[in-house]
Design an enzyme around this catalytic site. Structure first.
Site, PDB file in Angstrom:
ATOM      1  N   GLY A  43       0.770  -1.237   0.000  1.00  0.00           N
ATOM      2  CA  GLY A  43       0.000   0.000   0.000  1.00  0.00           C
ATOM      3  C   GLY A  43       0.800   1.286   0.000  1.00  0.00           C
ATOM      4  CD  GLU A  97       1.586   0.607   6.897  1.00  0.00           C
ATOM      5  OE1 GLU A  97       1.607   0.571   5.659  1.00  0.00           O
ATOM      6  OE2 GLU A  97       1.588  -0.409   7.623  1.00  0.00           O
ATOM      7  CG  ASP A 101      -7.690  -0.013  11.334  1.00  0.00           C
ATOM      8  OD1 ASP A 101      -8.258   0.838  12.037  1.00  0.00           O
ATOM      9  OD2 ASP A 101      -8.268  -1.042  10.931  1.00  0.00           O
ATOM     10  CE  LYS A 129      -8.765   2.827   8.805  1.00  0.00           C
ATOM     11  NZ  LYS A 129      -9.686   2.043   7.930  1.00  0.00           N
ATOM     12  CG  PHE A 150     -12.171  -0.335   3.766  1.00  0.00           C
ATOM     13  CD1 PHE A 150     -11.247  -1.049   4.506  1.00  0.00           C
ATOM     14  CD2 PHE A 150     -12.133  -0.418   2.382  1.00  0.00           C
ATOM     15  CE1 PHE A 150     -10.300  -1.862   3.881  1.00  0.00           C
ATOM     16  CE2 PHE A 150     -11.191  -1.223   1.741  1.00  0.00           C
ATOM     17  CZ  PHE A 150     -10.280  -1.947   2.492  1.00  0.00           C
ATOM     18  CG  ASP A 157      -5.637  -3.730  -1.607  1.00  0.00           C
ATOM     19  OD1 ASP A 157      -5.250  -3.320  -0.493  1.00  0.00           O
ATOM     20  OD2 ASP A 157      -5.882  -4.923  -1.833  1.00  0.00           O
ATOM     21  NE  ARG A 163      -2.399  -2.893  -4.128  1.00  0.00           N
ATOM     22  CZ  ARG A 163      -2.423  -3.139  -2.814  1.00  0.00           C
ATOM     23  NH1 ARG A 163      -2.344  -2.137  -1.966  1.00  0.00           N
ATOM     24  NH2 ARG A 163      -2.520  -4.364  -2.358  1.00  0.00           N
TER      25      ARG A 163
HETATM   26  P1  5GP Z   1      -3.010  -2.422  11.247  1.00  0.00           P
HETATM   27  O1  5GP Z   1      -2.655  -1.024  11.660  1.00  0.00           O
HETATM   28  O2  5GP Z   1      -4.447  -2.743  11.534  1.00  0.00           O
HETATM   29  O3  5GP Z   1      -2.056  -3.459  11.743  1.00  0.00           O
HETATM   30  O4  5GP Z   1      -2.855  -2.606   9.705  1.00  0.00           O
HETATM   31  C1  5GP Z   1      -2.924  -1.573   8.848  1.00  0.00           C
HETATM   32  C2  5GP Z   1      -2.945  -2.156   7.453  1.00  0.00           C
HETATM   33  O5  5GP Z   1      -4.263  -2.631   7.146  1.00  0.00           O
HETATM   34  C3  5GP Z   1      -2.644  -1.061   6.476  1.00  0.00           C
HETATM   35  O6  5GP Z   1      -1.285  -0.999   6.192  1.00  0.00           O
HETATM   36  C4  5GP Z   1      -3.487  -1.466   5.284  1.00  0.00           C
HETATM   37  O7  5GP Z   1      -2.751  -2.353   4.495  1.00  0.00           O
HETATM   38  C5  5GP Z   1      -4.684  -2.155   5.905  1.00  0.00           C
HETATM   39  N1  5GP Z   1      -5.785  -1.186   6.103  1.00  0.00           N
HETATM   40  C6  5GP Z   1      -6.199  -0.625   7.267  1.00  0.00           C
HETATM   41  N2  5GP Z   1      -7.208   0.248   7.057  1.00  0.00           N
HETATM   42  C7  5GP Z   1      -7.444   0.228   5.720  1.00  0.00           C
HETATM   43  C8  5GP Z   1      -8.376   0.931   4.872  1.00  0.00           C
HETATM   44  O8  5GP Z   1      -9.207   1.758   5.276  1.00  0.00           O
HETATM   45  N3  5GP Z   1      -8.305   0.645   3.536  1.00  0.00           N
HETATM   46  C9  5GP Z   1      -7.432  -0.257   3.012  1.00  0.00           C
HETATM   47  N4  5GP Z   1      -7.454  -0.449   1.696  1.00  0.00           N
HETATM   48  N5  5GP Z   1      -6.520  -0.922   3.786  1.00  0.00           N
HETATM   49  C10 5GP Z   1      -6.538  -0.689   5.121  1.00  0.00           C
HETATM   50 MG    MG Z   2      -0.137  -1.580   4.739  1.00  0.00          MG
END
Ligand code: 5GP
Ligand code: MG
Length: 177
Positions: A43, A97, A101, A129, A150, A157, A163
């Site tokens: 991403g 990054e 999330d 987020k 989202f 993606d 993307r």
């Molecule tokens: P976390 O912070 O939950 O470990 O992971 C974050 C990853 O989840 C991000 O790098 C991304 O790849 C994916 N992700 C989290 N939120 C979103 C979103 O709103 N849209 C998309 N496409 N991917 C997300």
């Molecule tokens: Mg990612």
């Protein structure tokens, strides 16, 4: 049923301003210190490409592809599907990054790079987020803070698609199709 991705949340112009602001902050803080930039695949590839071209210090760039699995234990486990080709020992590292999330992936990745002997490890994210956060981790450089929605586009993606959008869109279920 094709999802509806017509609603633009953040325009390409707003993204351009965001990248310039983040780059200014990094340039101010690091000066001429060399930086190893590590975009997290897939991403972050577009954000990283825009960002590094605005950074003024000597830049080394290498990619990682990781995912995290969180089971019963709160720490979770990092799965590395593409590791670095370079040694991080003694280097100032910037993880780039797309969006943070829960924070699981980044907290595990950051700890791993610290364990490998990086001189410093900072985190730069295009989008944040904070409402989704499950571990205590913050970006050192944050582009735009978002509610718990989202998003796709600008590298992000849905099942491998969208993307390539130059802006950030919200995905809605399309009831019409
Ligand atoms: P976390 O912070 O939950 O470990 O992971 C974050 C990853 O989840 C991000 O790098 C991304 O790849 C994916 N992700 C989290 N939120 C979103 C979103 O709103 N849209 C998309 N496409 N991917 C997300
Ligand atoms: Mg990612």
């Amino acid at each position: 049923m094709k999802p509806d991705t017509t609603e633009i949340l953040i325009s390409a112009d707003e993204i351009r301003e965001m990248v310039a602001r983040v780059a200014d902050d990094i340039n101010r803080d690091y000066g001429d210190r060399p930086l190893l930039v590590i975009p997290v695949l897939t991403g972050a590839f577009i954000f990283a490409a825009d960002l590094v071209r605005l950074l003024k210090m000597p830049i080394e760039i290498d990619f990682m592809k990781v995912s995290s699995y969180v089971g019963q234990s709160s720490t979770g486990k990092l799965t590395i599907s593409k590791d670095l080709s370079v040694d991080v020992k003694g280097k100032d590292v910037m993880i780039v990054e797309d969006v943070i999330d829960t924070g699981f992936t980044l907290s595990l990745l950051k700890q791993m790079l610290v364990d490998r002997g990086a001189a410093s490890v900072k985190i730069c994210t295009a989008f944040d987020k904070p409402l989704g956060r499950k571990v205590d981790i913050e970006a050192d450089y944050n582009g735009i803070t978002l509610p718990d929605v989202f998003i796709v586009g600008y590298g992000l993606d849905l099942d491998g698609m969208y993307r390539d959008y130059g802006d950030i869109r919200i995905v809605k279920d399309n009831e019409e199709q």
